[in-house]
Every structure is written in C-alpha cells, then in structure tokens.
Scaffold this motif. Structure first.
Motif, PDB file in Angstrom:
ATOM      1  N   HIS A 109       1.925   0.470 -10.176  1.00  0.00           N
ATOM      2  CA  HIS A 109       2.980   0.109  -8.913  1.00  0.00           C
ATOM      3  C   HIS A 109       4.375  -0.201  -9.645  1.00  0.00           C
ATOM      4  CE1 HIS A 109       5.313  -2.899  -6.747  1.00  0.00           C
ATOM      5  NE2 HIS A 109       5.012  -2.170  -5.725  1.00  0.00           N
ATOM      6  N   ARG A 113       7.597   2.193  -8.396  1.00  0.00           N
ATOM      7  CA  ARG A 113       8.859   1.430  -7.647  1.00  0.00           C
ATOM      8  C   ARG A 113      10.075   2.191  -8.453  1.00  0.00           C
ATOM      9  NH1 ARG A 113       9.098  -2.218  -3.481  1.00  0.00           N
ATOM     10  NH2 ARG A 113      11.168  -2.489  -4.038  1.00  0.00           N
ATOM     11  N   CYS A 407      10.257  -4.785   0.603  1.00  0.00           N
ATOM     12  CA  CYS A 407      10.342  -3.492   1.097  1.00  0.00           C
ATOM     13  C   CYS A 407      11.761  -2.754   0.252  1.00  0.00           C
ATOM     14  CB  CYS A 407      10.751  -3.474   2.522  1.00  0.00           C
ATOM     15  SG  CYS A 407      11.125  -1.801   3.329  1.00  0.00           S
TER      16      CYS A 407
HETATM   17  C1  HEM Z   1       7.143  -2.673   2.117  1.00  0.00           C
HETATM   18  C2  HEM Z   1       8.944  -4.203   6.208  1.00  0.00           C
HETATM   19  C3  HEM Z   1      11.202   0.069   6.836  1.00  0.00           C
HETATM   20  C4  HEM Z   1       9.070   1.612   3.054  1.00  0.00           C
HETATM   21  C5  HEM Z   1       7.358  -3.448   3.387  1.00  0.00           C
HETATM   22  C6  HEM Z   1       7.099  -4.795   3.196  1.00  0.00           C
HETATM   23  C7  HEM Z   1       7.542  -5.260   4.358  1.00  0.00           C
HETATM   24  C8  HEM Z   1       8.424  -4.000   4.999  1.00  0.00           C
HETATM   25  C9  HEM Z   1       7.541  -6.626   4.934  1.00  0.00           C
HETATM   26  C10 HEM Z   1       6.459  -5.795   2.178  1.00  0.00           C
HETATM   27  C11 HEM Z   1       5.028  -5.745   2.457  1.00  0.00           C
HETATM   28  C12 HEM Z   1       4.348  -6.852   1.452  1.00  0.00           C
HETATM   29  O1  HEM Z   1       5.139  -7.826   1.131  1.00  0.00           O
HETATM   30  O2  HEM Z   1       3.219  -6.730   1.469  1.00  0.00           O
HETATM   31  C13 HEM Z   1       9.848  -3.339   6.628  1.00  0.00           C
HETATM   32  C14 HEM Z   1      10.526  -3.348   7.886  1.00  0.00           C
HETATM   33  C15 HEM Z   1      11.367  -2.116   8.081  1.00  0.00           C
HETATM   34  C16 HEM Z   1      10.713  -1.295   6.946  1.00  0.00           C
HETATM   35  C17 HEM Z   1      10.997  -4.754   8.654  1.00  0.00           C
HETATM   36  C18 HEM Z   1      12.208  -1.671   9.192  1.00  0.00           C
HETATM   37  C19 HEM Z   1      12.752  -2.405  10.154  1.00  0.00           C
HETATM   38  C20 HEM Z   1      10.945   0.731   5.971  1.00  0.00           C
HETATM   39  C21 HEM Z   1      11.452   2.269   5.641  1.00  0.00           C
HETATM   40  C22 HEM Z   1      10.750   2.730   4.557  1.00  0.00           C
HETATM   41  C23 HEM Z   1       9.938   1.773   3.909  1.00  0.00           C
HETATM   42  C24 HEM Z   1      12.535   2.873   6.538  1.00  0.00           C
HETATM   43  C25 HEM Z   1      10.932   3.882   3.784  1.00  0.00           C
HETATM   44  C26 HEM Z   1      11.609   4.814   4.291  1.00  0.00           C
HETATM   45  C27 HEM Z   1       8.349   0.830   2.303  1.00  0.00           C
HETATM   46  C28 HEM Z   1       7.522   0.979   1.058  1.00  0.00           C
HETATM   47  C29 HEM Z   1       6.826  -0.518   0.815  1.00  0.00           C
HETATM   48  C30 HEM Z   1       7.495  -1.229   1.991  1.00  0.00           C
HETATM   49  C31 HEM Z   1       7.219   2.165   0.305  1.00  0.00           C
HETATM   50  C32 HEM Z   1       5.775  -0.885  -0.314  1.00  0.00           C
HETATM   51  C33 HEM Z   1       6.384  -1.274  -1.406  1.00  0.00           C
HETATM   52  C34 HEM Z   1       5.767  -1.889  -2.497  1.00  0.00           C
HETATM   53  O3  HEM Z   1       4.760  -2.144  -2.148  1.00  0.00           O
HETATM   54  O4  HEM Z   1       6.401  -2.181  -3.568  1.00  0.00           O
HETATM   55  N1  HEM Z   1       8.240  -3.095   4.273  1.00  0.00           N
HETATM   56  N2  HEM Z   1       9.979  -1.834   6.095  1.00  0.00           N
HETATM   57  N3  HEM Z   1       9.913   0.604   4.713  1.00  0.00           N
HETATM   58  N4  HEM Z   1       8.455  -0.661   2.869  1.00  0.00           N
HETATM   59 FE1  HEM Z   1       9.295  -1.354   4.562  1.00  0.00          FE
END
Ligand code: HEM
Length: 458
Positions: A109, A113, A407
């Motif tokens: 991971h 990242r 995120c």
């Molecule tokens: C992870 C919310 C937009 C890619 C997350 C997580 C949240 C989140 C809460 C964390 C999950 C956890 O803690 O278990 C959001 C919200 C968004 C948004 C509210 C827009 C309103 C996006 C966009 C992308 C994205 C636009 C990519 C283009 C990712 C990825 C992860 C992630 C790859 C995994 C990160 C990891 O596990 O290291 N998102 N996200 N997200 N998000 Fe977003």
C-alpha cells in the motif's frame, strides 16, 4: 468523550484496564443487528451514539464494534493497530481486483501510494485547470431553459470525464468517458447489493439484472484494458497518473505486473467517479432546496469573475461557493460508512478491541451529530465561516478520512466541485419536478434516488 470510571480494574502499570464495550440492545436471534442495519442503515448507525462511545453489535454470528465520537474515529484512523479489511473490502476486492491501492495494506500500500500521490499533490492540481473549467462549463452549457435535468446521468458524466481526462490523459478519453460512466452507474447499483447480501448463487442466476451487472462489470474491465493498451501503443508518456503507473516499480526495482496496473486504474477511476458524482447530485439538490444559496453563489461568482466564465484561479475567492460544497458534503456525505480491522489486541478510548475485530463507523452519523453541530440537520453553509468553523470538534468533519488511508484526491475533488457549483449556479436556478425522487438511496455511496430538476435560467 470516553466514559471513565474510577471503579475500573487497573493494570500492573497502574493505568485503568480497558473495559469491554457495551452491547447494543435489540438484536434478533441469529440475525443480530443485521436486519436493522439492512432496513435503516443511516438511522441505525446514527442511533448508536446513544449506547456509548464504542459499542458492540452482532451482525449474524459476528461481533462488530462501532465507534461513535469524532475523537475516537480520529484515534481509529491514525492508529497503526488497524488496517483496511473486513467484509466491505473483501467484497470490493472480489469485484474490482485485489491489487489496487484502496484494498492493499502494509508495504505494498505504501509503495502504491507513493506512485499515485504526485498526480494528486496540491501543486499538481493547477495542471488540471483547463480540463476542469472546460467540463464545468460544458455541463452548465448542455441544458436549455426549462429542460428536465437527469441529475444522476449528468453528475456521473462530469465526474468520470474529469477524472479520466485529467488522470489518464488522451483524446480517446472523450468517447471512453461516456462508456465508462454508463458501465460504472450499473456496476455500482449492483455492487452494493452484492456487498450487503452475500447470496453468491443468487447472483449467478441468468436474471436480467444479473446479466446487466455482469455485462457492465466486464465492460468496465475491458475499457480499462483498452485504455492501457492504447497508451502503450501510442508510445506517448504524458506527465500523468497512467504514465506513473506504467513506469512504476515494485520494491525489488522490477516493473509492476499487468494485473496491478489494471487494478490500480480501476481502483482510482471507480471511487473517484462514484464519490464525486454523488456529491454533485447533492449539491444540485441543495441548490434546488435552498435557492437563496444558489443566488448567493451566483452573486459571488459575478463579483469575482464579472462577465467572464468562472475560472480555476477564482476558486480561492469563492468563499460562499466553497462553503456550499462543504455543507452539502457534511449533510449528505458520499462515503457514509467505513470499516477497519484490528491486527492485534488493542484498545480504543479505554475500550478493549480484540485482534481480528471489525470496527465500523459512519461519517454520516459523525457529521450530523447534535453534540458537534448546532442545528445539526440544517443546511447552513455559513457554519464554515472561519469564526464559526473553529467550534467544530476535531474529526467531526473528515469526509476524505484521515491517516494513511486518507483520500489522495481531496484537493482534486474540492477544486472540481467548487468549479462545477460556481459554473452551474451562475447560469441556472433549479426546481424539483413531480417525477423526481429525492429520497436518499443508500448504496456504496449515498445519493438521491432519482433526482430530476428543471433548469431555469438566471
Ligand atoms: C479513499 C472519500 C474522491 C480516489 C477515500 C476515503 C474516503 C474518500 C473517505 C478513505 C477510505 C478509508 O479511510 O477507508 C472521497 C470523497 C470524494 C473522493 C468524499 C469526493 C467527493 C476521489 C477521487 C479519487 C479518489 C476523485 C480519484 C480520482 C481514492 C483512492 C482512495 C480513496 C484511490 C484509497 C486511498 C488508500 O487507501 O490509500 N476517498 N473520495 N477519491 N479515494 Fe477518495
């Protein structure tokens, strides 16, 4: 906010021994609280705060822990004792692939990242300005006065197009983005059902809904394969996320495998599109429900941009617009449930958590908690003005999560959401139409069931 008790036993070092979280009452034999979670997930999760800071539920035969205070969600997300894992993640892996950044843990991971992070860094975002502006204005320019806007389709289209065009650059993405949005909309509809109701054999029956789901999932994976193959064939190396993935190396310095490249593209495009699309739907809903805020956004855009189209560089000055976005995300967060798994016997806020336990919390419940927010259910963007925002407890508004799984796309998402809101509200007012169903549909994300709005020019 943990409950402390002077009568708790103490450990050898003199600190109080961790206590066992209280059980939540009202479980049914065999099903536990599963039926309540399935019937009214948001109400059930919000009600848990009345039972304690950390509580125990039963989902079928399994004991699951729930965290209900902002401080303890922060402690959970930033502790090394928990990883992403549990039924939610396993179901996601089964459908989207096992080698993506969202579901891996540990050194893999961290390496993944490191590969994707540069594309999302604050200083990379201006590089996406032209696409974001073009797409935001294209969205606002698509409608004719009096049109009924199908907000689900429109929101998906703009979200997929921005993610795909910015991160997987290439002319071919214009056409592919349309196909991606159609596939994703069907996949997400079916995916939530498969995640909460694990009736494997049922989903293999040749029913029309299953066929539609299988076709859409296959199309999603095929599209990603096509995108990767075409980029390779083009010989181009634009400075984007896809190039970073194609050139990534594993810890031994070897190129990462084809499957990992594929799963990584899926793991980025999929959450990226669904979350932004759901948020755009709720913003359009808020503009229709609270026309006074639409009016204020329009006036703000006018005062900052004058007669010209609102631009990426204006975002920093669009205070009210940004506050409308944040408040829409508070009241209707796209991501409403998150889980972790304990890797060791540990404790959280003085409560004992055994190794292997699944822990759940709801950003929806946390962000609507009356203990954190005055008039908690009211849509009030001004609560994000600096003098008021300072009263919001730490971690009570973390829609992008915190810690090592935060995120990566918070800046990327906020920039496009503010620009879309500004461009749309500058030109249009919205009215609900009779066939619109704006009840909250609980799926992988929260979104309105079928939001239809009439676009009325300003
Ligand atoms: C992870 C919310 C937009 C890619 C997350 C997580 C949240 C989140 C809460 C964390 C999950 C956890 O803690 O278990 C959001 C919200 C968004 C948004 C509210 C827009 C309103 C996006 C966009 C992308 C994205 C636009 C990519 C283009 C990712 C990825 C992860 C992630 C790859 C995994 C990160 C990891 O596990 O290291 N998102 N996200 N997200 N998000 Fe977003």
């Amino acid at each position: 906010m943990s409950v402390e008790s002077s009568s708790r036993p103490v450990t050898a070092t003199g600190t109080p021994a961790p206590r066992t979280p209280s059980p939540v009452t009202g479980g049914l034999p065999g099903l536990g609280h599963g039926w309540k979670l399935a019937r009214d997930p948001l109400g059930f999760l919000s009600g848990l705060r009345d039972h304690g800071d950390v509580v125990r539920l039963r989902l079928g035969p399994k004991t699951v822990y729930a965290v209900t205070t902002p401080a303890l969600t922060g402690a959970l997300l930033t502790s090394p004792d928990y990883i992403v894992g549990g039924p939610l993640w396993e179901a996601l892996e089964g459908l989207l692939g096992k080698q993506g950044v969202a579901t891996n843990n540990g050194p893999t991971h961290r390496r993944q990242r490191r590969t994707i992070q540069p594309a999302f860094r604050l200083d990379a975002i201006p590089g996406y300005a032209a696409v974001m502006e073009e797409e935001a204005h294209a969205l606002a320019g698509r409608w004719r006065p009096g049109d009924t806007v199908d907000c689900t389709a429109e929101s998906f289209r703009v979200a997929v197009r921005i993610t795909a065009r910015c991160l997987l650059r290439g002319d071919f993405m214009d056409e592919r983005a349309e196909r991606l949005s159609v596939a994703l909309a069907t996949v997400f509809r079916g995916m939530y059902r498969r995640m909460v109701l694990s009736c494997g054999p049922l989903y293999r029956l040749p029913l029309p809904a299953n066929r539609r789901f299988d076709r859409a999932l296959a199309d999603l994976h095929r599209l990603v394969d096509e995108i990767v193959a075409e980029r390779r064939a083009s010989g181009l190396r634009p400075d984007d996320l896809l190039t970073a993935l194609l050139e990534a190396e594993d810890d031994d310095g070897n190129p990462i495998g084809e499957q990992e490249i594929h799963d990584q593209v899926v793991a980025i495009v999929t959450p990226g599109s669904e979350t932004v699309a759901s948020t755009v739907m709720w913003i359009l809903h808020a503009l229709a429900e609270h026309p006074e805020h639409g009016e204020r956004v329009s006036e703000e855009v006018e005062s900052v941009a004058g007669g010209r189209p609102v631009a990426f560089d204006d975002i920093g000055k669009l205070t009210h617009t940004n506050n409308v976005v944040v408040e829409a995300m508070r009241v209707r967060p796209a991501v409403w449930i998150l889980t972790r798994r304990a890797t060791t016997d540990t404790e959280l806020g003085g409560y004992r958590i055994p190794a292997g336990a699944d822990i759940v919390y709801s950003p929806y419940a946390i962000q609507r908690d009356p203990r954190s927010y005055e008039r908690n259910l009211e849509f009030d963007p001004d609560r994000w003005l600096p003098e008021r925002a300072q009263d919001v407890p730490k971690y009570a508004m973390s829609p992008f999560s915190v810690g090592n799984r935060k995120c990566p796309s918070d800046h990327f998402s906020m920039a496009q959401l503010s620009l879309i809101t500004a461009a749309v509200a500058r030109r249009w007012r919205f009215e609900q139409v009779p066939r619109s169903e704006d009840v909250t549909r609980v799926g992988i994300t929260l979104r309105p069931k079928r939001l239809l709005l009439r676009a009325v020019p300003r």
